[in-house]
Design an enzyme around this catalytic site. Sequence first.
Site, PDB file in Angstrom:
ATOM      1  N   CYS A  75       0.813  -1.222   0.000  1.00 29.73           N
ATOM      2  CA  CYS A  75       0.000   0.000   0.000  1.00 29.73           C
ATOM      3  C   CYS A  75       0.846   1.271   0.000  1.00 29.73           C
ATOM      4  CB  CYS A  75      -0.878   0.027   1.239  1.00 29.73           C
ATOM      5  SG  CYS A  75      -1.962  -1.376   1.363  1.00 29.73           S
ATOM      6  N   ARG A 101       5.651  -0.432  -5.947  1.00 32.35           N
ATOM      7  CA  ARG A 101       5.577  -1.127  -4.662  1.00 32.35           C
ATOM      8  C   ARG A 101       4.681  -2.367  -4.727  1.00 32.35           C
ATOM      9  NH1 ARG A 101       7.020   2.299  -0.444  1.00 32.35           N
ATOM     10  NH2 ARG A 101       5.744   1.128   0.994  1.00 32.35           N
ATOM     11  N   TRP A 107      -2.796  -2.851  -1.526  1.00 34.70           N
ATOM     12  CA  TRP A 107      -2.363  -4.238  -1.742  1.00 34.70           C
ATOM     13  C   TRP A 107      -3.176  -5.055  -0.749  1.00 34.70           C
ATOM     14  CZ3 TRP A 107       0.174  -8.171   1.028  1.00 34.70           C
ATOM     15  CH2 TRP A 107       0.798  -9.160   0.246  1.00 34.70           C
ATOM     16  N   ASN A 115      -2.286   2.489   5.682  1.00 33.49           N
ATOM     17  CA  ASN A 115      -1.325   1.401   5.410  1.00 33.49           C
ATOM     18  C   ASN A 115      -1.129   0.647   6.712  1.00 33.49           C
ATOM     19  OD1 ASN A 115      -0.960   2.529   2.928  1.00 33.49           O
ATOM     20  ND2 ASN A 115       1.219   2.981   3.180  1.00 33.49           N
ATOM     21  N   GLY A 116      -0.969  -0.668   6.629  1.00 38.87           N
ATOM     22  CA  GLY A 116      -0.716  -1.446   7.839  1.00 38.87           C
ATOM     23  C   GLY A 116      -1.880  -2.374   8.128  1.00 38.87           C
ATOM     24  N   GLU A 176      18.498 -17.875  -4.867  1.00 39.28           N
ATOM     25  CA  GLU A 176      18.156 -16.555  -5.380  1.00 39.28           C
ATOM     26  C   GLU A 176      17.771 -16.647  -6.870  1.00 39.28           C
ATOM     27  OE1 GLU A 176      17.332 -13.821  -4.260  1.00 39.28           O
ATOM     28  OE2 GLU A 176      17.619 -12.436  -5.922  1.00 39.28           O
ATOM     29  N   LYS A 220      14.160 -15.550  -8.313  1.00 43.43           N
ATOM     30  CA  LYS A 220      14.005 -14.564  -9.389  1.00 43.43           C
ATOM     31  C   LYS A 220      13.099 -15.114 -10.479  1.00 43.43           C
ATOM     32  CE  LYS A 220      15.129 -11.991  -7.949  1.00 43.43           C
ATOM     33  NZ  LYS A 220      15.322 -11.098  -6.890  1.00 43.43           N
ATOM     34  N   GLU A 270       9.441 -15.392  -9.247  1.00 40.77           N
ATOM     35  CA  GLU A 270       8.822 -14.081  -9.022  1.00 40.77           C
ATOM     36  C   GLU A 270       8.323 -13.453 -10.326  1.00 40.77           C
ATOM     37  OE1 GLU A 270      10.845 -11.433  -5.535  1.00 40.77           O
ATOM     38  OE2 GLU A 270      12.209 -12.099  -7.088  1.00 40.77           O
ATOM     39  N   HIS A 282      18.341 -37.471  -2.893  1.00 40.08           N
ATOM     40  CA  HIS A 282      17.479 -37.723  -1.730  1.00 40.08           C
ATOM     41  C   HIS A 282      16.060 -37.220  -2.004  1.00 40.08           C
ATOM     42  CE1 HIS A 282      20.956 -39.052   0.471  1.00 40.08           C
ATOM     43  NE2 HIS A 282      21.587 -37.924   0.147  1.00 40.08           N
ATOM     44  N   LYS A 287       6.846  -4.596  -3.382  1.00 40.41           N
ATOM     45  CA  LYS A 287       8.259  -4.253  -3.258  1.00 40.41           C
ATOM     46  C   LYS A 287       8.670  -4.164  -1.797  1.00 40.41           C
ATOM     47  CE  LYS A 287      12.288  -2.937  -4.705  1.00 40.41           C
ATOM     48  NZ  LYS A 287      13.112  -4.071  -5.151  1.00 40.41           N
TER      49      LYS A 287
HETATM   50  C1  G6P Z   1       9.719  -8.319  -0.869  1.00 41.82           C
HETATM   51  C2  G6P Z   1      10.402  -7.972  -2.180  1.00 41.82           C
HETATM   52  C3  G6P Z   1      11.719  -8.735  -2.283  1.00 41.82           C
HETATM   53  C4  G6P Z   1      12.596  -8.431  -1.071  1.00 41.82           C
HETATM   54  C5  G6P Z   1      11.854  -8.712   0.238  1.00 41.82           C
HETATM   55  C6  G6P Z   1      12.621  -8.148   1.429  1.00 41.82           C
HETATM   56  O1  G6P Z   1       9.316  -9.635  -0.873  1.00 41.82           O
HETATM   57  O2  G6P Z   1       9.572  -8.301  -3.276  1.00 41.82           O
HETATM   58  O3  G6P Z   1      12.401  -8.352  -3.457  1.00 41.82           O
HETATM   59  O4  G6P Z   1      13.739  -9.210  -1.126  1.00 41.82           O
HETATM   60  O5  G6P Z   1      10.581  -8.066   0.239  1.00 41.82           O
HETATM   61  O6  G6P Z   1      12.642  -6.755   1.325  1.00 41.82           O
HETATM   62  P1  G6P Z   1      13.745  -5.830   1.950  1.00 41.82           P
HETATM   63  O7  G6P Z   1      13.343  -4.435   1.529  1.00 41.82           O
HETATM   64  O8  G6P Z   1      13.670  -6.023   3.432  1.00 41.82           O
HETATM   65  O9  G6P Z   1      15.051  -6.233   1.382  1.00 41.82           O
END
Ligand code: G6P
Length: 608
Positions: free
Chosen positions: A2, A27, A74, A99-100, A482, A486, A489, A505, A603
């Site tokens: 949000c 975001r 969101w 927000n929150g 990672e 990626k 996502e 395993h 984000k």
């Molecule tokens: C969200 C984002 C990720 C990020 C994670 C942690 O899930 O989409 O890309 O790695 O938050 O965010 P931060 O700002 O704490 O690195």
Amino acid sequence: MCGIIAAASTRNVGKLLVQGLHKMEYRGYDSAGIALHQENSIAHLRSVGKVQLLEEKMIEEKPKSKLGIAHTRWATHGEPSEANAHPHKSKESVYIVHNGIIENYVELKESLIAKGYDFTSQTDSELIAHLLDFFINKGNSMIEAMYLAKEKLDGAYAIAAIDLKDNSNLVVARNKSPLLIGLGTDEMFAASDPLAIAQLTNDFIFLEDGDVASISAEEYKIYDSSKAEVTRDVTHIDISSQATSKGDFRHFMEKEIYEQPEAVSSTIDGRIGGEDVLDNIFGLGSSDLFSKVERIQIVACGTSLHAGRVAANWFSSIAELPCQIDYASEYRYRNPHVDKNSLLITISQSGETADTLAALNYAREKDYLASLTICNVPTSSLARESDFSLFTNAGPEIGVASTKAFTTQLAGLMLLALSLAKSRNLNPLLRGRIIKALRLLPETIAEALLCKEKMIEIAPSIANKDNALFLGRGIFYPIAKEGALKLKEISYIHAEAYPAGELKHGPLALIDENMPVIALAPESEIAEKLISNLEEVKARGGTLYVFADPSVNMDVKAGHLIHMPKCDFFMTPIVYNIPLQILSYEVALLRGTDIDQPRNLAKSVTVE
Ligand code: G6P
């Protein structure tokens, strides 16, 4: 997640509020809305989907107003729908954006229903409008009503509110959710993200938890949790428009991938000298403190957690320190035992991730030597609440999938491993060797970026699959994780990562011609073992995509062997991650997904 923007001005604010919403699109959100004070009524427009749709409604209705609030939502409580979109209102009079999460919303909602309030949404936010209306109707000012409402609310919130009875002031409140005031000329703003108003002002006031403020075009007044009027520092930040525009790139993610050589230089510059890391780069007294550290605890989320997993290896091999790492969302629920002289490290791009902040707050009650954050946003809550910090200086990262933030976090964490080793008088020769390699790192990353053509060539053979498996060993396991993150996502392909030795395993059962297997094979003592693991995949018909040191040669049959630039082993996790980012990007392009704002993701995750 949000986003809030609000404005009080001597000019029309509708357009600039919508522009601010556009700036917060990165975001992640699913609906948007705006409430504009029009003297005798409040124009209230909401839409599901992109801000563009709200903008079209605005163009149609042309509401004129000098005071307004707007929001990107969101969904947490209730599906994405117009009724659930913010702003929420009470009796066509009080309008709020939030927000929150309000944790005690069920009981508050019930008590407001009993007082005769009608609810039109499934959100936890709507009750804030009714609560404010209730207290205003009892004769309180907006500020007083906000304090009375705050007494009832449990949870995290940033709130902005307007009331039909007041055409010049908006009221905001902050508790555990970011909120700032922007100072303009003949206008003032409030926002949850400085990027929302960066085109309007460079002067920001970051509110603290418990603060309530009233804002008009001419002035603002801030009150703390004890209701005393307070002065908060004005921070000047010049966020260049170049940093927040895509330039010639198709997506922010693409731009951010190719910015990495420069971003890493910014992380390292001014922090190393001669053959060593400089003292106190994590804050005054940090070098002294590091000599006392006997153990490390890392907490982080998502990509930042993967950076932590790589760093845990470095802390052990370079600084000879044991390191425990936890998902921030899990850490405080396992009743962690804290050994004496432990250093708490948080890693975060945004510095606003609710779970990471909650973990830091929880850890404060424990017996840590100190807390330290590796963070990209110097004005963030995490930066302000940690004892020591190192800012990665990557510049704003707009793409939801983290790329340059990860790479610069790794560079920052390497500086930390070196600083810890230096304060503990350990491994001077190794430190010198790593410093040399760090100086070359931007160049090595630039070389790794040249694999783009190869990634374009192999992307179609992955884009038509439903699954993918990433394999790495040792320090490359978090890089494989990672890589898998990626891919899932942004392309929505199901991807998993395994330490290659675990293959037999369980996951070996998944291997057939429809399972691309992406493996990381740098030259290391375990490369040979990894290659035997890959033979097992080949024998079962899996297609191999092997990223390897030029010295590694193997028959990958119908698969691909991609040789990576030669570099010091300590830099390899950083360098091998680069082609994985490009591969995911090229695969997602072919699948036509919303790369910068993947479905359902945010984000900056500001709710727990
Ligand atoms: C969200 C984002 C990720 C990020 C994670 C942690 O899930 O989409 O890309 O790695 O938050 O965010 P931060 O700002 O704490 O690195």
